[in-house]
Design an enzyme around this catalytic site. Structure first.
Site, PDB file in Angstrom:
ATOM      1  N   LYS A  94     -20.530 -30.296 -33.782  1.00 54.80           N
ATOM      2  CA  LYS A  94     -20.557 -30.054 -35.240  1.00 54.80           C
ATOM      3  C   LYS A  94     -21.970 -29.854 -35.780  1.00 54.80           C
ATOM      4  CE  LYS A  94     -16.100 -30.426 -36.265  1.00 54.80           C
ATOM      5  NZ  LYS A  94     -15.346 -29.245 -36.750  1.00 54.80           N
ATOM      6  N   GLU A 116     -15.708 -31.790 -45.883  1.00 47.59           N
ATOM      7  CA  GLU A 116     -14.470 -32.462 -45.511  1.00 47.59           C
ATOM      8  C   GLU A 116     -14.633 -32.978 -44.091  1.00 47.59           C
ATOM      9  OE1 GLU A 116     -15.075 -29.337 -45.056  1.00 47.59           O
ATOM     10  OE2 GLU A 116     -14.447 -29.074 -42.974  1.00 47.59           O
ATOM     11  N   SER A 383     -16.551 -31.069 -26.295  1.00 46.93           N
ATOM     12  CA  SER A 383     -17.071 -30.839 -27.654  1.00 46.93           C
ATOM     13  C   SER A 383     -17.614 -32.108 -28.307  1.00 46.93           C
ATOM     14  CB  SER A 383     -15.967 -30.244 -28.516  1.00 46.93           C
ATOM     15  OG  SER A 383     -14.811 -31.059 -28.453  1.00 46.93           O
TER      16      SER A 383
END
Lengths: 407, 270
Positions: A94, A116, A383
């Site tokens: 991210k 969010e 990830s």
């Protein structure tokens, strides 16, 4: 026509039939502003240098690649290589997107970011970038997710962000997105909505993809260095789809490389409790884009379910819908049980605790390794790491001593 | 069945009456239940509402504040369906009021844009307001609304550029919905300072009729907006009245709003 071999590139607003801008008119000017600012920045050597420097000295890029032979013994002895986005600062892919958009926020002269978050990874990354660059920060998170991911809520607060628990609807990611959009309509002059995935209205699907492509660009080079060739398959988990699109994209023109997205099947796609949007969804409009979604016959959004808060989303990015429709990528459902089995296997064979999201991709890789056999090379996007998921895993595997306090 | 009245006809009739602006009332179908919502809509018409917006409850109402969002959740939990909205349109339009549906795009897309337009027209509806559908994305709705003679009411906002105001005015029919503030639906102490300018700019961009919504909740605000807009849209305040004290309370508030508009100053040049 051979769409499946090489779909045309798109920078939006449309990816085939999917994409667009289905938002209140009040947001159009802001979306145009982001689009223009990004076009300008992506051609500005100063922006590129600044982002690269942050990647190198803050995130820890390039992320390494790890071959996992003991894990692969359970996957038909295929060669399995993990792209270690879990080693990034803040613990997931991210941060790649967040730093790019946070720099863009400064360039647009805005002083506040909102975001969010589902599992909390995007919220933590956003709060981190806001602290680093001196931006005010508010994070919207479904109330159910704040309970599942209490550790990440504490992290965001430590980083100086305000965390708003959203009580509406299913109290998960979809409702956090609605609430963030509401905030944004009222605060758009000072505030950038730092959207976390490749969904939402144009330009977010293309913008976030471009900022995540670095995962695939690095991985493509690293796989070739290690194995001397391109992988047979690239596997990634898909919620909204940002890590998957990031690692897929630099391989799209390599027709021999299979691209496989693993969706959260929860209790199973034949039950009502899953988040397998591409496998089970239908075309519709959700959160500003025309894509695939889980909906009832009246077009009301269905609640999704996954053990992974990060995949618990009834929509998916429009480019994934297009990759599925064109046949260039395949999407497979992975149940909670399958994901948790793969989660434990990686822990015990390789000493790596993955995020539960990423465990879905690991499960997909086990099946694929068995299908493709020992000569094959499979690249997996790891990830994120599992720090935030230890509580969930401990309960799933019943690892806590009787009377132990919650983690 | 009475002939369908387009919202432009209603607004013309209001002007012919010598009233400065029409009163537009929003109620979601199915709150607190379908029959009560229809009764409430008829009640506000009887109390002086000229155009009724019947809301199609939606699971993800991103443009709405807490009052309408809560009402939609109650309606959906009660099992309201798209076809209930069409029944409500039929019953309320039989009163002679102009009736439009306010709906997010996905339920309409799912029903089928053409099929929904056909059934809306057949139920006596005048048209539709689309809070998350901009003209740029509305080819199917524009074609279907042309085919069935429906008003298509797009929104403009204080952030809209002149080019977008002109494009939206050209694409709209009936009236243009001016969102008075940058924000979601819900009551406010003051209507946005941008509202008057937005109405003027939208008219200058070619709109024949402009109604103002978002934040109008009491008779004084309605009178103020009525000085410069062709219609005043009230939603959350009516729902709060209905929620607190039932159908009669919604009617009473509608009557007070209509009363304040009847005595409002006539807008210059209109």
């Amino acid at each position: 026509m051979n769409e499946s071999a090489s779909p045309a590139r798109s920078n939006g607003p449309y990816f085939g039939d999917f994409g667009g801008r289905f938002v209140p008119e009040a947001l159009i000017a802001a979306l145009d502003e982001i689009d223009a600012a990004y076009q300008k920045a992506s051609n500005d050597p100063e922006y590129i240098a600044e982002l690269n420097e942050l990647h190198r000295t803050y995130t820890g890029r390039p992320s390494i690649m790890t071959e996992v032979p003991r894990f692969a013994e359970h996957a038909g002895n295929a060669r399995i290589l993990l792209k270690r986005e879990d080693l990034n600062h803040t613990g997931s892919h991210k941060i790649n997107n967040v730093l790019g958009q946070a720099l863009l926020t400064k360039r647009m002269g805005k002083t506040r970011v909102i975001a969010e978050t589902g599992a909390g990874q995007h919220g933590v990354a956003t709060a981190t970038a806001a602290a680093l660059l001196g931006l005010d920060c508010t994070i919207y998170m479904g109330a159910e997710d704040t309970r599942r991911q209490a550790l990440n809520v504490a992290r965001m607060r430590l980083l100086g962000a305000e965390v708003v628990a959203v009580e509406a609807g299913s109290q998960t990611l979809k409702d956090a997105i609605n609430e963030a959009f509401r905030d944004w309509v009222a605060s758009v002059e000072t505030t950038h909505y730092l959207f976390g995935t490749v969904a939402g209205p144009h330009p977010f699907p293309a913008l976030v993809r471009d900022l995540q492509r670095i995962v695939g660009v690095e991985a493509r080079e690293q796989v070739q260095e290690i194995t001397g060739r391109l992988p047979d398959a690239v596997v990634a988990c898909v919620g909204g789809g940002s890590n998957a699109i990031g690692i897929f994209h630099p391989f799209i023109d390599d027709a021999q490389v299979r691209l496989i997205g693993c969706e959260a099947a929860g209790d199973g796609v034949d039950t009502a409790r899953h988040a397998a949007t591409i496998t089970q969804g239908t075309p519709g409009v959700l959160h500003g884009a025309h894509s695939l979604m889980l909906q009832d016959e009246d077009g009301q959004t269905l609640e999704s379910h996954s053990i992974s808060a990060g995949l618990d989303y009834p929509g998916v990015g429009p480019e994934h819908a297009w990759l599925a429709a064109s046949g260039r990528a395949e999407y497979r459902p992975v149940t909670d049980t399958q994901a948790m089995d793969a989660f434990r296997l990686l822990c015990e064979t390789e000493g790596i605790i993955p995020a539960i999201e990423s465990a879905h991709a690991l499960s997909g890789a086990i099946d694929l390794g068995k299908e493709l056999g020992p000569e094959s090379v499979i690249l997996v996007s790891l990830s994120g790491r599992g720090d935030k998921d230890v509580n969930t895993a401990a309960r799933w595997f019943e690892l806590l001593d009787e009377g132990a306090e919650q983690l | 069945m009475s002939a369908v009245r387009s919202t432009a006809d209603v607004l013309d009739a209001v002007r012919a009456d010598g009233r400065p602006a029409a009163l537009v009332g929003y109620l979601p179908v199915g709150f607190p239940d379908v029959d009560t919502s229809i009764k409430a809509a008829k009640e506000i018409v009887a109390a002086g509402v000229d155009i009724v917006e019947l809301g199609l409850p939606y699971s993800d109402p991103g443009m709405d504040g807490v009052v309408i969002q809560h009402a939609a959740e109650v309606a959906l939990a009660g099992g309201v369906r798209t076809r209930d909205v069409l029944r409500a349109v039929e019953e309320v339009s039989a009163t002679g009021a102009g009736v439009v549906v306010m709906s997010y795009y996905n339920p309409v897309l799912r029903y089928g844009v053409n099929a929904f337009s056909r059934d809306l027209a057949s139920a006596g509806g005048a048209g539709m307001i689309t809070p998350d559908l901009i003209p740029d994305e509305a080819d199917d709705w524009i074609a279907a609304s042309d085919q069935y003679g429906l008003d298509r009411i797009f929104l403009v906002a204080p952030s809209s550029t002149r080019e977008r105001l002109a494009m939206t005015a050209a694409a709209s029919r009936g009236f243009v919905y001016a969102a008075s503030t940058m924000g979601v639906t819900g009551t406010r102490t003051a209507v946005g300072e941008h509202a008057r300018r937005l109405v003027d700019d939208t008219r200058a961009a070619g709109a024949a009729n402009v109604c103002v919504g978002l934040g109008v909740s009491n008779p004084a605000q309605a009178a103020e907006v009525g000085e410069y807009a062709d219609g005043v849209i009230v939603g959350s305040a009516l729902i709060r009245a209905l929620d607190a004290d039932g159908v009669g309370a919604a009617g009473k508030l509608a009557g007070e709003l209509a009363g304040s508009l009847a005595v409002a100053k006539k807008p210059v040049g209109k």
